[in-house]
Design a protein around this motif. Structure first.
Motif, PDB file in Angstrom:
ATOM      1  N   LYS A 129       0.987  -0.994  -0.154  1.00  0.00           N
ATOM      2  CA  LYS A 129      -0.279   0.124   0.036  1.00  0.00           C
ATOM      3  C   LYS A 129       1.267   1.324   0.076  1.00  0.00           C
ATOM      4  CE  LYS A 129      -3.396  -2.838   2.194  1.00  0.00           C
ATOM      5  NZ  LYS A 129      -4.605  -2.849   3.879  1.00  0.00           N
ATOM      6  N   TRP A 130       1.856   1.118  -1.820  1.00  0.00           N
ATOM      7  CA  TRP A 130       2.810   2.076  -1.184  1.00  0.00           C
ATOM      8  C   TRP A 130       2.495   3.925  -1.372  1.00  0.00           C
ATOM      9  CZ3 TRP A 130       2.079   4.457  -5.618  1.00  0.00           C
ATOM     10  CH2 TRP A 130       1.452   4.657  -6.401  1.00  0.00           C
ATOM     11  N   GLU A 131       1.149   3.896  -1.288  1.00  0.00           N
ATOM     12  CA  GLU A 131       0.231   5.428  -1.831  1.00  0.00           C
ATOM     13  C   GLU A 131       0.576   5.883  -0.056  1.00  0.00           C
ATOM     14  OE1 GLU A 131      -1.303   2.529  -2.771  1.00  0.00           O
ATOM     15  OE2 GLU A 131      -2.074   3.362  -4.874  1.00  0.00           O
ATOM     16  N   TRP A 132       0.306   5.241   0.889  1.00  0.00           N
ATOM     17  CA  TRP A 132      -0.166   5.586   2.035  1.00  0.00           C
ATOM     18  C   TRP A 132       1.522   6.543   2.471  1.00  0.00           C
ATOM     19  CZ3 TRP A 132      -2.510   1.089   5.370  1.00  0.00           C
ATOM     20  CH2 TRP A 132      -3.244   1.382   4.872  1.00  0.00           C
ATOM     21  N   PHE A 133       2.478   6.659   2.008  1.00  0.00           N
ATOM     22  CA  PHE A 133       3.514   6.736   2.317  1.00  0.00           C
ATOM     23  C   PHE A 133       4.450   7.805   1.451  1.00  0.00           C
ATOM     24  CE2 PHE A 133       3.501   2.397   3.261  1.00  0.00           C
ATOM     25  CZ  PHE A 133       3.927   2.365   4.756  1.00  0.00           C
ATOM     26  N   LEU A 134       3.776   7.962   0.901  1.00  0.00           N
ATOM     27  CA  LEU A 134       3.592   9.812  -0.236  1.00  0.00           C
ATOM     28  C   LEU A 134       3.507  10.565   0.685  1.00  0.00           C
ATOM     29  CD1 LEU A 134       1.536   8.049  -3.496  1.00  0.00           C
ATOM     30  CD2 LEU A 134       4.517   8.647  -3.500  1.00  0.00           C
ATOM     31  N   SER A 135       4.336  12.233  -0.144  1.00  0.00           N
ATOM     32  CA  SER A 135       4.053  13.415   0.914  1.00  0.00           C
ATOM     33  C   SER A 135       2.766  13.873   0.432  1.00  0.00           C
ATOM     34  CB  SER A 135       4.534  13.737  -0.336  1.00  0.00           C
ATOM     35  OG  SER A 135       4.673  15.381   0.244  1.00  0.00           O
ATOM     36  N   GLU A 136       2.144  14.114   1.946  1.00  0.00           N
ATOM     37  CA  GLU A 136       0.839  14.764   1.416  1.00  0.00           C
ATOM     38  C   GLU A 136       0.867  16.780   1.360  1.00  0.00           C
ATOM     39  OE1 GLU A 136      -0.507  14.415   5.361  1.00  0.00           O
ATOM     40  OE2 GLU A 136      -1.016  12.272   5.381  1.00  0.00           O
ATOM     41  N   GLN A 137       1.808  16.761   0.625  1.00  0.00           N
ATOM     42  CA  GLN A 137       2.557  18.379   0.756  1.00  0.00           C
ATOM     43  C   GLN A 137       1.849  18.567  -1.234  1.00  0.00           C
ATOM     44  OE1 GLN A 137       2.781  21.081   3.168  1.00  0.00           O
ATOM     45  NE2 GLN A 137       2.494  19.037   4.286  1.00  0.00           N
ATOM     46  N   PRO A 138       1.333  19.629  -1.285  1.00  0.00           N
ATOM     47  CA  PRO A 138       1.129  20.038  -2.848  1.00  0.00           C
ATOM     48  C   PRO A 138       2.365  19.986  -3.567  1.00  0.00           C
ATOM     49  CG  PRO A 138       0.362  21.674  -1.840  1.00  0.00           C
ATOM     50  CD  PRO A 138       1.312  21.146  -0.385  1.00  0.00           C
ATOM     51  N   TYR A 139       2.271  19.785  -4.652  1.00  0.00           N
ATOM     52  CA  TYR A 139       3.418  19.483  -5.746  1.00  0.00           C
ATOM     53  C   TYR A 139       3.768  20.412  -5.876  1.00  0.00           C
ATOM     54  CZ  TYR A 139       6.244  17.448  -9.743  1.00  0.00           C
ATOM     55  OH  TYR A 139       7.507  17.346 -10.780  1.00  0.00           O
ATOM     56  N   PRO A 140       5.521  20.526  -5.495  1.00  0.00           N
ATOM     57  CA  PRO A 140       6.402  21.542  -5.684  1.00  0.00           C
ATOM     58  C   PRO A 140       7.099  22.230  -7.239  1.00  0.00           C
ATOM     59  CG  PRO A 140       7.758  19.400  -4.729  1.00  0.00           C
ATOM     60  CD  PRO A 140       6.099  19.127  -4.958  1.00  0.00           C
ATOM     61  N   GLY A 141       6.307  21.440  -8.046  1.00  0.00           N
ATOM     62  CA  GLY A 141       6.825  21.290  -9.830  1.00  0.00           C
ATOM     63  C   GLY A 141       5.561  22.335 -10.292  1.00  0.00           C
ATOM     64  N   ASN A 142       6.296  22.575 -11.492  1.00  0.00           N
ATOM     65  CA  ASN A 142       5.199  23.611 -12.181  1.00  0.00           C
ATOM     66  C   ASN A 142       4.635  22.756 -13.641  1.00  0.00           C
ATOM     67  OD1 ASN A 142       4.638  25.407 -10.527  1.00  0.00           O
ATOM     68  ND2 ASN A 142       6.746  25.394 -11.353  1.00  0.00           N
ATOM     69  N   VAL A 143       3.559  22.358 -14.714  1.00  0.00           N
ATOM     70  CA  VAL A 143       3.227  21.916 -15.826  1.00  0.00           C
ATOM     71  C   VAL A 143       4.595  21.988 -17.220  1.00  0.00           C
ATOM     72  CG1 VAL A 143       1.370  21.482 -17.468  1.00  0.00           C
ATOM     73  CG2 VAL A 143       1.040  22.209 -15.257  1.00  0.00           C
ATOM     74  N   GLY A 144       5.206  20.862 -17.365  1.00  0.00           N
ATOM     75  CA  GLY A 144       5.842  21.300 -17.969  1.00  0.00           C
ATOM     76  C   GLY A 144       6.912  20.662 -17.609  1.00  0.00           C
ATOM     77  N   ASP A 145       7.034  20.508 -16.271  1.00  0.00           N
ATOM     78  CA  ASP A 145       8.654  20.129 -14.726  1.00  0.00           C
ATOM     79  C   ASP A 145       9.400  19.099 -15.836  1.00  0.00           C
ATOM     80  OD1 ASP A 145       9.050  22.342 -14.302  1.00  0.00           O
ATOM     81  OD2 ASP A 145       8.345  21.829 -12.409  1.00  0.00           O
ATOM     82  N   ALA A 146      10.246  18.505 -16.049  1.00  0.00           N
ATOM     83  CA  ALA A 146      10.527  16.770 -16.259  1.00  0.00           C
ATOM     84  C   ALA A 146      10.484  16.229 -14.704  1.00  0.00           C
ATOM     85  CB  ALA A 146      12.014  17.102 -16.403  1.00  0.00           C
ATOM     86  N   ALA A 147      10.566  15.198 -14.344  1.00  0.00           N
ATOM     87  CA  ALA A 147      10.794  13.790 -13.556  1.00  0.00           C
ATOM     88  C   ALA A 147      11.015  13.541 -13.682  1.00  0.00           C
ATOM     89  CB  ALA A 147       8.827  14.144 -12.666  1.00  0.00           C
ATOM     90  N   ASN A 148      11.241  12.556 -12.147  1.00  0.00           N
ATOM     91  CA  ASN A 148      12.345  11.171 -12.167  1.00  0.00           C
ATOM     92  C   ASN A 148      10.718  10.216 -12.086  1.00  0.00           C
ATOM     93  OD1 ASN A 148      12.975   8.896 -10.852  1.00  0.00           O
ATOM     94  ND2 ASN A 148      14.548   9.403 -11.877  1.00  0.00           N
ATOM     95  N   LEU A 149      10.652   9.590 -12.747  1.00  0.00           N
ATOM     96  CA  LEU A 149       9.105   8.337 -13.063  1.00  0.00           C
ATOM     97  C   LEU A 149       9.750   7.011 -12.147  1.00  0.00           C
ATOM     98  CD1 LEU A 149       7.285   9.968 -15.344  1.00  0.00           C
ATOM     99  CD2 LEU A 149       7.526  10.289 -13.884  1.00  0.00           C
ATOM    100  N   PHE A 150       8.612   6.759 -11.236  1.00  0.00           N
ATOM    101  CA  PHE A 150       9.046   5.023 -10.929  1.00  0.00           C
ATOM    102  C   PHE A 150       8.723   4.410 -11.291  1.00  0.00           C
ATOM    103  CE2 PHE A 150       8.850   1.631  -8.345  1.00  0.00           C
ATOM    104  CZ  PHE A 150      10.235   0.756  -8.505  1.00  0.00           C
ATOM    105  N   VAL A 151       7.675   3.267 -12.346  1.00  0.00           N
ATOM    106  CA  VAL A 151       6.594   2.381 -12.886  1.00  0.00           C
ATOM    107  C   VAL A 151       6.353   1.775 -11.859  1.00  0.00           C
ATOM    108  CG1 VAL A 151       5.981   0.788 -14.551  1.00  0.00           C
ATOM    109  CG2 VAL A 151       7.248   2.520 -15.006  1.00  0.00           C
ATOM    110  N   ALA A 152       5.394   1.993 -10.957  1.00  0.00           N
ATOM    111  CA  ALA A 152       4.916   1.181  -9.614  1.00  0.00           C
ATOM    112  C   ALA A 152       4.024   0.326 -10.135  1.00  0.00           C
ATOM    113  CB  ALA A 152       4.140   2.709  -9.037  1.00  0.00           C
ATOM    114  N   GLU A 153       2.319   0.504 -10.912  1.00  0.00           N
ATOM    115  CA  GLU A 153       1.493  -0.463 -11.534  1.00  0.00           C
ATOM    116  C   GLU A 153       0.728   0.076 -12.347  1.00  0.00           C
ATOM    117  OE1 GLU A 153      -2.846  -0.997  -8.501  1.00  0.00           O
ATOM    118  OE2 GLU A 153      -1.462   0.090  -7.763  1.00  0.00           O
TER     119      GLU A 153
END
Length: 278
Positions: A129-153
């Motif tokens: 139940k990995w979603e329980w361990f994600l940040s509760e804060q708003p995503y700090p980036g913006n639309v168009g930003d590059a991000a590191n992605l991990f294929v979870a499901e």
């Protein structure tokens, strides 16, 4: 001492079957097979600390697939009445208790988990139940930003991704042009930040930047091709385009059009010829 992580610990005594290291939680064994040649009493060694099958603290110089506080996609080695046992690269498998599972698992399956230290038992365990361990804060980036992605499901809509290890996002199936496997790590881009804080993602740079990047990629491929002839054209299969260039057929056609307008290429249904060397 940090259980489930690497620690720098001092060697205090030697026995036939290994070295004992000192820590705030008492002495623990570094088995002989993990002792680097030349290690002596008084040396400080860098080791990973966990519990063995008898719940004793033990050290190793092996690198686990995940430490406490990290996400990972691990293979199920076995299942029992207590849960599933995951291969995390150490001699003792990692327990995924039934209470931390979302469905029953079978040996050989891969599952995305978060590794944490259970405070009640002081044992290292996993949670699907990995979603329980994600940040509760708003995503700090913006639309168009590059991000590191991990294929979870994988879901009916697409692939759930861990974004920068802190937030959840989705890449829709129609945005995916290559096989993805749980645990794959890749670069993507934020397409939308939804009101619920989740993200819609793209594996290709959106908008005008995407077209520019694709044009540069195509031009570089043409320059590298023998005689400037690339066996891709308007009628080529989308899979062939992605395999060679890492872009969708739609983006490829935009890049073709841009190079054609610049007078740099001759277009044919199944190949593209570079006309002008730079």
């Amino acid at each position: 001492m940090n259980l489930g992580d690497f620690n720098d610990l001092e060697v205090v005594r030697e026995v036939d079957f290994g070295l004992y290291l000192t820590s705030d939680d008492g002495d623990l064994l570094l088995p002989r097979k993990y002792v680097e040649p030349g290690t002596q009493i008084g040396d400080v060694v860098h080791v990973f600390v966990y519990r063995d099958s008898e719940d004793r603290l033990i050290a190793t110089n092996l690198e686990p697939h995940a430490r406490v506080g990290q996400f990972a996609a691990l293979s199920v080695r076995d299942v029992s009445t207590t849960g599933a046992y995951l291969d995390w690269g150490l001699e003792k498998d990692l327990l995924l208790p039934y209470r931390n599972q979302r469905r029953n698992l079978r040996p050989g399956e891969r599952v995305t988990v978060f590794v944490y230290l259970d405070e009640a038992s002081d044992r290292i365990v996993a949670s699907a139940k990995w979603e329980w361990f994600l940040s509760e804060q708003p995503y700090p980036g913006n639309v168009g930003d590059a991000a590191n992605l991990f294929v979870a499901e994988e879901t009916d809509l697409g692939f759930k991704m861990l974004v920068d290890g802190t937030h959840q996002g989705l890449v829709y199936h129609n945005e995916v042009f290559k096989p993805l496997r749980l645990g794959d790590v890749l670069t993507g881009f934020v397409r939308t930040i939804r009101p619920d804080g989740k993200l819609d993602l793209s594996l290709q740079r959106p908008g005008y930047d995407e077209a520019l990047a694709a044009t540069d990629t195509l031009l570089a491929a043409l320059r590298a091709a023998p005689n400037g002839l690339l066996p891709l054209g308007d009628k080529s299969l989308a899979d062939d385009v992605y395999r060679r260039l890492g872009m969708s057929k739609k983006v490829f056609k935009k890049a073709l059009g841009a190079l054609y307008k610049q007078g740099l290429v001759h277009l044919s249904p199944e190949h593209t010829q570079l006309l002008q060397a730079e």
